[in-house]
Write a protein that holds these residues in place. Structure first.
Motif, PDB file in Angstrom:
ATOM      1  N   GLY A 202      66.148  63.608  15.590  1.00 25.00           N
ATOM      2  CA  GLY A 202      65.710  62.600  16.015  1.00 25.00           C
ATOM      3  C   GLY A 202      65.606  61.599  15.113  1.00 25.00           C
ATOM      4  N   TYR A 206      61.400  59.190  19.558  1.00 19.14           N
ATOM      5  CA  TYR A 206      62.224  60.375  19.865  1.00 19.14           C
ATOM      6  C   TYR A 206      62.178  61.298  19.260  1.00 19.14           C
ATOM      7  N   GLU A 208      62.765  64.755  19.529  1.00 17.05           N
ATOM      8  CA  GLU A 208      63.470  65.636  19.693  1.00 17.05           C
ATOM      9  C   GLU A 208      64.309  65.946  19.123  1.00 17.05           C
ATOM     10  N   ASP A 236      58.922  67.269  14.780  1.00 19.17           N
ATOM     11  CA  ASP A 236      59.838  67.198  15.721  1.00 19.17           C
ATOM     12  C   ASP A 236      58.584  67.339  17.081  1.00 19.17           C
ATOM     13  N   ARG A 237      58.850  66.973  18.525  1.00 18.26           N
ATOM     14  CA  ARG A 237      58.059  67.460  19.586  1.00 18.26           C
ATOM     15  C   ARG A 237      59.468  68.542  20.560  1.00 18.26           C
ATOM     16  N   PHE A 238      57.676  69.568  20.927  1.00 16.10           N
ATOM     17  CA  PHE A 238      57.903  70.115  21.972  1.00 16.10           C
ATOM     18  C   PHE A 238      58.685  69.538  23.356  1.00 16.10           C
ATOM     19  N   PRO A 239      59.974  69.177  23.973  1.00 14.38           N
ATOM     20  CA  PRO A 239      60.435  68.650  25.230  1.00 14.38           C
ATOM     21  C   PRO A 239      59.211  68.904  26.342  1.00 14.38           C
ATOM     22  N   GLU A 242      55.889  67.294  25.395  1.00 17.60           N
ATOM     23  CA  GLU A 242      55.629  65.988  24.436  1.00 17.60           C
ATOM     24  C   GLU A 242      54.716  66.884  23.744  1.00 17.60           C
ATOM     25  N   TRP A 244      53.290  66.580  19.685  1.00  9.65           N
ATOM     26  CA  TRP A 244      54.085  67.059  18.475  1.00  9.65           C
ATOM     27  C   TRP A 244      53.167  68.212  17.807  1.00  9.65           C
ATOM     28  N   ASP A 442      58.905  75.913  22.175  1.00 14.75           N
ATOM     29  CA  ASP A 442      58.045  75.378  22.730  1.00 14.75           C
ATOM     30  C   ASP A 442      56.747  76.007  23.948  1.00 14.75           C
TER      31      ASP A 442
END
Length: 443
Positions: A202, A206, A208, A236-239, A242, A244, A442
């Motif tokens: 990532g 972006y 992810e 990171d980020r939960f898809p 979104e 963080w 997530d």
């Protein structure tokens, strides 16, 4: 190299604070008009070495790498500038301070130089314990003006190899991977740069796939055989929504045995959106494993790994930009709180905690050596580098074992945190060794 947890150990420590007289702070950079900030100290035997940044012309002025040494934790040598071209060190905030490695009389210092464009990593070497210095043999040139490096960290291993680790990137939409180089001859010849976290795919725009925080230092210790144990702040980020998040991540790297995924230490910190805490984790090797210290949202946490994987995080209360150290069977850490109060405590096997010293609220960015702490202090109407000494008990505490004979916190013997509030309090810590935790879902 992944290690599996085979046993479960629960240790509870009941702690009692005992207030003792405070030692006096000693200025390392007394009577200077320039700002003196962001110290890093490392001790070897009776000698402690410190580097820091000197800023001329205010916070937006030029920067230099400064050095001093002591043999008694009280009397420091005259500050010495290490970069050959005055005012050409890139250091915009405290996480960008230079790197210091010490092994006996061999000392190495690395920094990012903006004397040329593109920038480069420069170095200075001492072969006599910091008495004399020469321009170092390591120079790393950036390819172009978009090629950046950050957060230099350097360590010698027990076999004399020298390792240098940094974060390498070319911008917010590019990878921010960590790069390692090593030298078996003290810094004359170096290996080719190797990416130690190829799984981080990532970036800041972006996230992810994960990346190492763009404003947080990493930390590492060298292992036998040329490997390294690294901790960093993983973003990171939960898809699905979104959101963080970040956590303290651990990885072990060595030639021919590279990690496939980071190990989460402690719990995740859901931040919602992108934030930049400017606060990286710290790692040390203990008598029987590893200890990691980090901060989330102004609070400090500790986790142990005695060879069976990291246990649950132990909350230690408020604290900013923690520093961790271990020597002679004693684990110690330092931080400042939101009121710029330096805090100091010790946790011994058996449950006692003692406040070693305390100071008024003008201290920041502590770094711990053997029996001494260095910090940034507001003295004489300017920021200076100061030190304060503390005693380390001569005897090591006995091992603590559970009913099955498993080792407890005995080798960790003492935990020293730099806290300066006068008065007595109680603190309860607990540790539990559990299996490695993987990347959170997530859900």
């Amino acid at each position: 190299m992944r290690r599996r947890t085979r046993r479960l150990l629960v240790v509870a420590l009941a702690c009692l604070f005992l207030l003792i007289p405070a030692s006096q702070a000693v200025s390392v950079t007394e009577n200077t008009e320039d700002l003196q900030v962001w110290p890093m100290v490392k001790s070897e035997g009776a000698v402690s070495h410190v580097i820091w940044i000197q800023k001329a012309g205010g916070w937006s002025g030029t920067s230099d790498v400064m050095y001093s040494r002591t043999t008694d934790t009280e009397n420091w040598s005259a500050p010495l500038r290490l970069n050959p071209l005055e005012g050409h060190v890139k250091a915009n905030y405290q996480q960008q301070h230079p790197a210091l490695a010490v092994s006996g009389d061999e000392i190495r210092v690395f920094w990012v130089s903006n004397a040329v464009s593109p920038n480069q990593i420069d170095s200075a070497y001492s072969h006599d314990g910091g008495l004399t210095w020469e321009v170092g043999g390591f120079v790393y040139d950036m390819d172009d003006e978009h090629h950046l490096t950050n957060f230099l960290e350097a360590e010698f291993d027990t076999e004399g190899r020298l390792h240098l680790l940094w974060q390498d990137t070319r911008g917010h939409t590019e990878l921010r991977q960590m790069v390692l180089v090593s030298s078996s001859d003290g810094g004359i010849n170096w290996t080719s740069p190797a990416v130690v976290d190829p799984f981080n795919t990532g970036n800041v725009e972006y996230p992810e796939g994960g990346y190492a925080c763009e404003c947080c230092r990493h930390s590492f210790v060298a292992t036998e055989g040329g490997g390294v144990d690294i901790v960093y702040r993983h973003v990171d980020r939960f898809p699905s929504n979104e959101t963080w998040y970040m956590y303290t991540a651990y990885l072990h790297w060595e030639v021919g045995n590279r990690p496939l995924i980071p190990t989460m230490v402690g719990e995740i910190w859901v931040t919602g959106g992108r934030i930049c805490p400017e606060n990286g984790p710290d790692i040390v090797r203990t008598g029987d494993g590893l200890a990691v210290l980090w901060g989330h949202a102004g609070k400090t946490y500790l986790a142990y790994d005695n060879g069976s994987g990291f246990g649950e995080q132990v909350p230690l209360g408020l604290g900013i930009v923690p520093s961790l150290g271990y020597v002679g069977g004693y684990l110690h850490y330092a931080y400042h709180d939101g009121d710029s109060v330096l805090r100091v405590l010790r946790v011994e096997d058996g449950g006692s905690v003692e406040v070693l010293n305390s100071s008024a609220g003008t201290q920041r960015f502590a770094s711990v050596g053997i029996g001494v702490v260095l910090f940034q202090d507001y003295l004489n109407e300017s920021w200076e580098i100061a030190s304060q000494s503390f005693e380390i008990p001569e005897q090591e505490a006995a091992m603590v074992e559970d009913d099955e004979g498993l080792p407890g916190f005995g080798p960790l013997a003492t935990l020293i945190a730099l806290i300066g509030a006068a008065g007595a309090r109680s603190l309860r810590t607990r540790g539990r060794l559990i299996g490695f935790k993987q990347r959170p879902s997530d859900s």
